[in-house]
Design a protein around this motif. Sequence first.
Motif, short mmCIF file in Angstrom:
data_model
loop_
_atom_site.label_atom_id
_atom_site.label_comp_id
_atom_site.label_asym_id
_atom_site.label_seq_id
_atom_site.Cartn_x
_atom_site.Cartn_y
_atom_site.Cartn_z
N MET A 183 0.83 -1.19 0.00
CA MET A 183 0.00 0.00 0.00
C MET A 183 0.87 1.25 0.00
SD MET A 183 -3.18 -0.89 -0.26
CE MET A 183 -3.95 0.66 0.08
N ARG A 189 0.71 4.26 -2.63
CA ARG A 189 0.37 5.59 -2.10
C ARG A 189 1.48 6.60 -2.40
NH1 ARG A 189 -1.98 4.02 2.06
NH2 ARG A 189 -0.11 3.40 3.18
N ASP A 213 -5.57 -0.54 -7.94
CA ASP A 213 -5.78 -0.38 -6.50
C ASP A 213 -5.34 -1.67 -5.80
OD1 ASP A 213 -6.65 0.00 -3.92
OD2 ASP A 213 -8.77 0.22 -4.43
N SER A 267 -5.64 -2.50 -2.66
CA SER A 267 -6.29 -2.76 -1.38
C SER A 267 -6.80 -4.19 -1.27
CB SER A 267 -7.41 -1.75 -1.11
OG SER A 267 -8.35 -1.77 -2.15
N ASN A 268 -7.16 -4.81 -2.40
CA ASN A 268 -7.48 -6.24 -2.41
C ASN A 268 -6.35 -6.92 -3.17
OD1 ASN A 268 -8.42 -8.85 -2.64
ND2 ASN A 268 -10.48 -8.26 -3.28
#
Length: 157
Positions: A1, A5, A22, A24-25
Motif C-alpha cells: 500500500m 500511495r 488499487d 487494497s485487495n
Amino acid sequence: MSFHREWADSGEDMIPWFIKKDPSNFPAMVQDLATASVGEGLPEGWVPDSAFWLVNHENRVLGAVSIRHQLTELLMNSGGHIGYGIRPSERRKGYATKLLQLALQEAKKLHIDRALVVCDAWNTGSEKTICNNGGIPDLDCIEEDGNVIKRFWITVE
C-alpha cells in the motif's frame, strides 16, 4: 500500500501499468495479473505479460516490472518488452539496474532473445539503467504527442 500511495502522491506517471491498480485487495490484484500472464481476459490489442516486484530484506516494495511476452506494432514502436519503475524515494540507489537485470533473466525464460526497452528521451536515469544492462541504442526514435521515446535492444543471455 505504501508503494502505491507514495507513487500516487508524487503525481508522476505510474510505470509499469499494473501499479496503477488499487492494491487494497491484493490477492484479487495478483489473481488478475496471473490471469493476464497467460493471456486471459486481456483488453483488445494487449499481450500476455508477467508482473514482478522488487522487494528488499524488510519486505519493502522498491519497484516493479512488467515483461511483455511478445510485441504488437504499438509495443514495437514505443512500449517495448519491459517496463519498470522504482518508487520515488528509492531512486538513484542502483535498484533500477538490478530490477532490469532480474527482468532480463525472466525474459530469457520466456524465450525472448532480444529485448526492446524504451525510455523517454529526457529520462537520463532510465537510459543509464538500460545501457548498464547492455542496451544498444536503436537509430529510430519515436515521437508521441511531442514526447521523444528512445529505443534500446538488449541481447538476452
